[in-house]
Scaffold this active site. Structure first.
Site, PDB file in Angstrom:
ATOM      1  N   GLY A   1     -22.429  17.831 -10.550  1.00  0.00           N
ATOM      2  CA  GLY A   1     -22.796  16.421 -10.446  1.00  0.00           C
ATOM      3  C   GLY A   1     -23.819  16.206  -9.350  1.00  0.00           C
ATOM      4  O   GLY A   1     -23.523  16.439  -8.175  1.00  0.00           O
ATOM      5  N   GLY A   2     -25.000  15.761  -9.738  1.00  0.00           N
ATOM      6  CA  GLY A   2     -26.072  15.543  -8.769  1.00  0.00           C
ATOM      7  C   GLY A   2     -26.280  14.088  -8.422  1.00  0.00           C
ATOM      8  O   GLY A   2     -27.409  13.633  -8.209  1.00  0.00           O
ATOM      9  N   GLY A   3     -25.176  13.342  -8.340  1.00  0.00           N
ATOM     10  CA  GLY A   3     -25.244  11.956  -7.885  1.00  0.00           C
ATOM     11  C   GLY A   3     -25.143  11.895  -6.374  1.00  0.00           C
ATOM     12  O   GLY A   3     -25.247  12.913  -5.683  1.00  0.00           O
ATOM     13  N   TYR A   4     -24.900  10.692  -5.835  1.00  0.00           N
ATOM     14  CA  TYR A   4     -24.944  10.544  -4.380  1.00  0.00           C
ATOM     15  C   TYR A   4     -23.826  11.299  -3.671  1.00  0.00           C
ATOM     16  O   TYR A   4     -24.046  11.898  -2.613  1.00  0.00           O
ATOM     17  CB  TYR A   4     -24.978   9.066  -3.981  1.00  0.00           C
ATOM     18  CG  TYR A   4     -23.671   8.318  -4.135  1.00  0.00           C
ATOM     19  CD1 TYR A   4     -22.812   8.167  -3.061  1.00  0.00           C
ATOM     20  CD2 TYR A   4     -23.311   7.742  -5.355  1.00  0.00           C
ATOM     21  CE1 TYR A   4     -21.618   7.485  -3.198  1.00  0.00           C
ATOM     22  CE2 TYR A   4     -22.125   7.062  -5.500  1.00  0.00           C
ATOM     23  CZ  TYR A   4     -21.281   6.933  -4.423  1.00  0.00           C
ATOM     24  OH  TYR A   4     -20.092   6.257  -4.562  1.00  0.00           O
ATOM     25  N   ILE A   5     -22.615  11.333  -4.238  1.00  0.00           N
ATOM     26  CA  ILE A   5     -21.515  12.024  -3.566  1.00  0.00           C
ATOM     27  C   ILE A   5     -21.771  13.530  -3.534  1.00  0.00           C
ATOM     28  O   ILE A   5     -21.630  14.182  -2.504  1.00  0.00           O
ATOM     29  CB  ILE A   5     -20.166  11.726  -4.252  1.00  0.00           C
ATOM     30  CG1 ILE A   5     -19.844  10.238  -4.175  1.00  0.00           C
ATOM     31  CG2 ILE A   5     -19.041  12.535  -3.604  1.00  0.00           C
ATOM     32  CD1 ILE A   5     -18.584   9.827  -4.936  1.00  0.00           C
TER      33      ILE A   5
ATOM     34  N   ARG B   1     -16.373   8.178 -10.563  1.00  0.00           N
ATOM     35  CA  ARG B   1     -15.056   7.677 -10.204  1.00  0.00           C
ATOM     36  C   ARG B   1     -14.550   6.755 -11.309  1.00  0.00           C
ATOM     37  O   ARG B   1     -15.338   6.145 -12.033  1.00  0.00           O
ATOM     38  CB  ARG B   1     -15.099   6.932  -8.861  1.00  0.00           C
ATOM     39  CG  ARG B   1     -15.496   7.838  -7.699  1.00  0.00           C
ATOM     40  CD  ARG B   1     -15.444   7.104  -6.368  1.00  0.00           C
ATOM     41  NE  ARG B   1     -14.093   6.700  -6.004  1.00  0.00           N
ATOM     42  CZ  ARG B   1     -13.204   7.503  -5.443  1.00  0.00           C
ATOM     43  NH1 ARG B   1     -13.496   8.761  -5.179  1.00  0.00           N
ATOM     44  NH2 ARG B   1     -12.002   7.057  -5.123  1.00  0.00           N
TER      45      ARG B   1
ATOM     46  N   GLU C   1       0.842  -1.195   0.000  1.00  0.00           N
ATOM     47  CA  GLU C   1       0.000   0.000   0.000  1.00  0.00           C
ATOM     48  C   GLU C   1       0.873   1.239   0.000  1.00  0.00           C
ATOM     49  O   GLU C   1       1.785   1.364   0.821  1.00  0.00           O
ATOM     50  CB  GLU C   1      -0.930   0.011   1.217  1.00  0.00           C
ATOM     51  CG  GLU C   1      -1.720   1.285   1.414  1.00  0.00           C
ATOM     52  CD  GLU C   1      -2.586   1.661   0.220  1.00  0.00           C
ATOM     53  OE1 GLU C   1      -2.447   2.794  -0.273  1.00  0.00           O
ATOM     54  OE2 GLU C   1      -3.390   0.810  -0.227  1.00  0.00           O
TER      55      GLU C   1
ATOM     56  N   HIS D   1     -41.696  -3.302  18.106  1.00  0.00           N
ATOM     57  CA  HIS D   1     -42.436  -2.044  18.156  1.00  0.00           C
ATOM     58  C   HIS D   1     -41.972  -1.218  19.344  1.00  0.00           C
ATOM     59  O   HIS D   1     -41.757  -1.765  20.417  1.00  0.00           O
ATOM     60  CB  HIS D   1     -43.936  -2.339  18.296  1.00  0.00           C
ATOM     61  CG  HIS D   1     -44.779  -1.118  18.451  1.00  0.00           C
ATOM     62  ND1 HIS D   1     -45.113  -0.310  17.388  1.00  0.00           N
ATOM     63  CD2 HIS D   1     -45.347  -0.558  19.561  1.00  0.00           C
ATOM     64  CE1 HIS D   1     -45.857   0.693  17.829  1.00  0.00           C
ATOM     65  NE2 HIS D   1     -46.013   0.558  19.142  1.00  0.00           N
TER      66      HIS D   1
END
Length: 469
Positions: free
Chosen positions: A183-187, A278, A35, A448
């Site tokens: 960008g209107g995606g989730y991120i 991405r 890494e 409940h």
């Protein structure tokens, strides 16, 4: 030049890579993991974990600000809050650091050797790693590529200066007065909503006709409603064109936009957050030395995550959609067991996807439209407006929806939108993975008062006898 040999070499210590290495170590496989950055990859360091920390901080700040404005129905009044984003980011960094140490400790506990540096393929069995102390050659019987993904950069809006990716957005020391989100995606919406709650004036620019286009309009309607309530301007059918320096003192930069009607507009912004997707990290690893088959930009794999070259596996974002950490983890665990000699293959019925907007979105399996393409279906929808627990949390906007085959009631998909519904993802995923039918969910006693009751009620609704609506 140092040389080491091992049975398994994992390149990349993100969610997929480190899980693969840990599981292999547990199974007695001689494992090395390489890494270049910190363990945990994008998800832990600059993605899932830090973004959820920032989102939580924003939610808490907005709650207090709401109370200070005398608008809380709970009867709570407080003084006007002050946000120190620097302290918030330091708190977030502390969480990330603890998790970094935790992953490193788990790798060590499993007997995995960690090499810090950048790996480059020499051939299908050998990589060279540039470390702080020089080059190290690693020869392995089996190699797993888990190099992940990176934000897509637009050529006309390169990162730098006021133009930032999600990585820089999570490290800001102050809340920008004006934030443009491309960008209107989730991120984009997760971070855009968080900064709006912290006081930024946010504009979202989305080229498609609506935001969160990967979800159906019924599911996203509560999110769109909340965007408006937060004062976020949403420009759909609009295309970002570039950056313009306005040249007026104190005015800063502006984003050039072509609107849906073909006109040109300028969106004033202190920061421009680009979140248009991405891409797999396939450059710089010497992958041209081993010539793996691709599916578009992604490494092509089979149902055991094997690449086109014998002895080389690939997992996670580098292999394509869905680009989710938990998919990479599941693939990593499977590959480790295959390397250890176990019989495994990729046969997941469903992988949950969660969008941490406000309210949250959860999807598992097929959408109603996808299910309809396979035959006749039944749909059961239960609104949180009829759920006692949701009402006591001021989270009445949203619902749970169950999609099943009409003939045998096999559940094909489950969706939910609402406050805190991310925690229902486990139940939804389990139901699909185990092949549940509507009767199985309806016949399970749900505690409940919880929002999970909405799951049972949605199944009952599909069967034609919901109890609370």
């Amino acid at each position: 030049m140092k040389e080491i040999s091992c049975k398994l070499l994992v390149i990349g210590a993100g969610p997929g890579g480190y899980v693969c290495a840990i599981r292999a170590g547990q199974l007695g496989v001689d494992t090395v993991i390489v890494e270049a950055g910190k363990p945990g990859g994008t998800c832990l360091n600059v993605g899932c974990i830090p973004s959820k920390a920032l989102i939580h901080a924003a939610e808490e700040f907005e709650k207090v600000a709401h109370m200070a404005g005398g608008k809380s129905p709970l009867g709570i009044a407080v003084s006007a809050p002050v946000l120190d984003l620097g302290k918030t980011v330091a708190w977030k960094d502390g969480i990330v650091s603890r998790l970094n140490s935790g992953v490193a400790g788990l790798l060590k506990k499993a007997g995995v050797k960690t090499v810090h540096g950048w790996a480059t393929f020499r051939d299908g069995k050998t990589v060279e790693v540039e470390t702080e102390t020089g080059s190290q050659v690693i020869r392995a019987e089996t190699i797993v590529i888990a190099t992940g993904s990176a934000p897509v950069e637009l050529p006309f809006l390169p990162f730098g200066g006021p133009v930032i990716s999600s990585t820089e957005a999570l490290a800001l020391s102050a809340v920008p007065k004006k934030l443009a989100v491309v960008g209107g995606g989730y991120i984009g919406l997760e971070l855009g909503m968080a900064f709006a709650k912290m006081g930024a004036e946010v504009t979202v620019v989305e080229a498609l006709p609506r935001v969160l286009a990967q979800y159906d309009a019924e599911l996203t309607r509560p999110v769109v409603k909340r965007l408006a309530a937060l004062g976020i301007e949403v420009m759909t059918g609009a295309k970002a064109k570039g950056l313009s320096t306005q040249g007026q003192a104190g005015k800063g930069d502006a984003l050039l936009v072509e609107t849906a009607d073909g006109k040109n507009a300028k969106v004033s912004a202190d920061k421009i957050l680009v979140t248009v997707g991405r891409k797999p990290v396939t450059e710089g690893w010497g992958l041209d030395q081993i010539d793996l088959d691709r599916t578009g930009k992604f490494i092509r794999i089979d149902d055991q995550c094997r690449s086109s070259m014998r002895g080389i596996f690939a997992i996670g974002d580098v292999t394509g959609e869905p680009m989710l950490a938990h998919r990479a983890m599941a693939q990593g665990e499977m590959v480790a067991e295959i390397v250890a000699g176990h019989k495994r293959n990729w046969d997941k019925r469903a992988i949950p996807a969660v969008c941490f907007t406000d309210p949250e979105l959860v999807t598992v399996g097929l959408s109603p439209e996808e299910a309809k393409a396979q035959g006749e279906i039944k749909i059961g929808l239960f609104p949180f407006a009829a759920n006692g627990r949701a009402m006591t949390k001021l989270g009445e906007d949203g619902f749970v929806r169950v999609v099943a085959r009409a003939d045998n009631h096999l559940v094909l998909g489950i969706q939910a939108v609402g406050q805190g519904v991310s925690e229902l993802a486990a139940a939804f995923g389990l139901a699909l993975e185990m092949g549940a039918r509507l009767e199985d969910i309806a016949g399970t006693v749900h505690a409940h008062p919880t929002q999970g009751e909405g799951f049972q009620e949605a199944a009952l609704k599909a069967l034609g006898h919901a109890l609370h609506i």
